[in-house]
Scaffold this active site. Structure first.
Site, mmCIF file in Angstrom:
data_model
loop_
_atom_site.group_PDB
_atom_site.id
_atom_site.type_symbol
_atom_site.label_atom_id
_atom_site.label_comp_id
_atom_site.label_asym_id
_atom_site.label_seq_id
_atom_site.Cartn_x
_atom_site.Cartn_y
_atom_site.Cartn_z
ATOM 1 N N LYS A 84 0.843 -1.206 0.000
ATOM 2 C CA LYS A 84 0.000 0.000 0.000
ATOM 3 C C LYS A 84 0.877 1.254 0.000
ATOM 4 O O LYS A 84 1.906 1.306 0.683
ATOM 5 C CB LYS A 84 -0.894 -0.027 1.236
ATOM 6 N N SER A 159 -9.243 1.351 3.301
ATOM 7 C CA SER A 159 -8.471 2.143 2.363
ATOM 8 C C SER A 159 -7.378 1.347 1.637
ATOM 9 O O SER A 159 -6.658 1.906 0.811
ATOM 10 C CB SER A 159 -7.819 3.326 3.098
ATOM 11 N N SER A 183 -9.358 -0.881 7.338
ATOM 12 C CA SER A 183 -8.809 -0.721 5.994
ATOM 13 C C SER A 183 -8.054 -1.921 5.449
ATOM 14 O O SER A 183 -7.700 -1.941 4.281
ATOM 15 C CB SER A 183 -7.905 0.513 5.951
#
Length: 497
Positions: A84, A159, A183
């Site tokens: 990420k 996310s 997330s």
């Protein structure tokens, strides 16, 4: 046996390396080919924001070392990992999802990136995320929208939606997400993956942009519990650069998480199910979720587990009352920005005032307009902080009183939303009915497990929580659930090349 890239595990990759039927450079190129075919074209998943231009070079170095020494670098030898964009990687542009930070190139790796490299991993690229991880969904100012490979008209979750879509579509072997309120687990649920949120502090956050330091944690996202456990073993540990990692010392776990991958049924296991964590059966978004998770519970019951219905009548009130995003996030993000002199902004307010964020992210205006520069000046801050520990005592107390191994419920009360739902404003960040905040806002570890699909083929995850430091138990139970149900399957939108 011929090696198959799709759905391959770490163990299968290593077996092929040892047999001489595969090398790291070939594996890495195969993933790059799939990224070109499915992330940039085809269903255009849009899961990667940056590819590592040195990935093939690093893969060849690993191959050369193996050819010379005939030994693996470490437990992730030659494994391509998607990370990420919340984690800094030296020499690779890192924007933390914010268009205002495009062009920022860190000089040092985040601690977790160092650990992955030491374990032998190849960083294949950085995955999409909303601005500063401030959303439950996979859209942001840098990349636009990330699509779910199972249902491209739907969101991939946030996310860590880029990591979720990439691993689900077999664009890397395993991935790294970050979880504040859900997330890791929301995109794992949306993408038919295993996602683990550890007790905060088991994994260093040094070099990761924060959203809410008290709750933030990186963690593994994988197609199997085994791969998630291997990845977790490589990530945990004390780090003097992150004082919260004293949690790892307190946990004092002496084994490895892969030791917990023990076959067996559920005889003698006892779980609680929170009644209020299910939506209405009359709601077309909730009903498929209810059906799938109840079926998963029935499967466990038939395998020997006992279940107790738990009721927390004020659950939604507890969740709202223990939320610290408005009270604390501005302070945490600003501190991070100020600590990076080469970043052109020193506060999230500057970014907000210049409009350099995705306007659908209503949490950013709320943080700036309603949040204090110093949390201690908010009269609600300490009361809300106390609520977090009250929430934890309530849940752990239920586990103790009822003699439970854990508590389970749907990761989210509704199906992952369509992009049209999100564009129209049907859901807001502060009203979205995700259950992932239960573990986050009580500082409990949690695992998301693939539990099945709706009739329309939308993945649905079940969440299992346990007391702090009980990650080994979650992995043990999660592995047995996976072996019992085997709900993981690849998406049809990204077939073998």
């Amino acid at each position: 046996m011929e090696f198959a890239l799709e759905e391959c595990t770490i163990g299968q990759v290593h077996e092929a390396f040892r047999a001489g039927t595969l090398d790291c450079a070939t594996l890495t190129q195969s993933y790059l080919d799939r990224i070109a075919a499915f992330d940039h074209q085809g269903p255009a998943l849009n899961s990667f924001v940056t590819l590592n231009p040195k990935a093939l070079e690093q893969a060849k170095e690993i191959d050369d070392a193996f050819a010379r020494d005939k030994t693996f670098v470490g437990p992730l030898h030659g494994i391509p990992v998607a990370i990420k964009d919340q984690a800094e990687i030296a020499g690779l542009e890192t924007s933390f999802g914010s268009i205002a930070l495009k062009g920022y190139v860190p000089e040092a790796d985040a601690t977790i990136v160092k650990k992955l490299k030491q374990a032998g991993a190849v960083i294949i690229g950085k995955t999409t995320m909303p601005d500063f991880a401030a959303s439950w969904w996979g859209f942001g100012s840098v990349h636009g929208e990330t699509r779910c490979p199972y249902a491209p008209e739907r969101d991939s979750g946030g996310s860590s939606g880029g990591t979720g879509a990439a691993i689900a579509a077999n664009l890397a072997t395993v991935g790294i997400g970050e979880d504040t309120g859900g997330s890791i687990r929301l995109p794992s649920s949306a993408n038919n993956l295993v996602g683990i949120r550890v007790t905060p502090g088991m994994i260093s956050r040094s070099g990761l942009s924060p959203l809410l330091v008290l709750l933030d944690t990186a963690g593994p996202m994988a197609r199997t519990v085994t791969d998630a456990a291997i990845l977790l073993d490589a990530l945990v540990g004390y780090d003097p650069a992150d004082e919260f990692t004293t949690t790892y010392t307190i946990a004092n776990f002496k084994g490895t998480y892969t030791d917990c991958l023990q076959a067996g049924g559920f005889e003698g296991a006892r779980f609680g199910v929170i009644k209020e964590a299910f939506g209405s059966d009359d709601d077309p978004d909730c009903a498929p979720v209810n059906t799938v998770v109840r079926q998963a519970i029935d499967d466990m019951r038939r395998a020997g587990a006992e279940f107790v219905e738990l009721s927390i009548p004020n659950l939604d009130g507890l969740i709202a009352d223990s939320s610290l995003y408005i009270s604390r996030s501005r302070f945490d993000v600003d501190n991070f920005l100020k600590s990076r002199p080469t970043i052109p902004y020193s506060s999230i307010e500057e970014i907000y005032r210049e409009g350099k964020y995705d306007k659908k992210l209503e949490l950013i205006p709320a943080i700036v307009e309603e949040g204090p520069a110093e949390p201690e000046t908010d009269p609600e801050y300490f009361r809300r902080l106390a609520r977090i520990y009250e929430f934890q005592r309530l849940l752990v107390g239920l586990i103790a009183r009822e003699g439970l191994d854990g508590i389970c419920y749907p990761c989210c009360r509704v199906l992952s939303p369509t992009h049209e739902d999100l564009r129209s404003g049907r859901w807001t960040v502060l009203t979205y009915p995700t259950n992932t905040v239960i573990a986050s806002q009580s500082l409990l570890p949690s695992i998301c497990l693939p539990a099945g699909f709706s009739e329309a083929g939308v993945p649905i995850g079940m969440e299992l929580i346990a007391p702090p430091y009980h990650e080994p138990e979650l992995i043990r139970l999660g592995y047995r659930f996976e072996q019992l149900t085997r709900w993981r399957r690849p998406p049809e939108s990204t077939p073998p090349l």
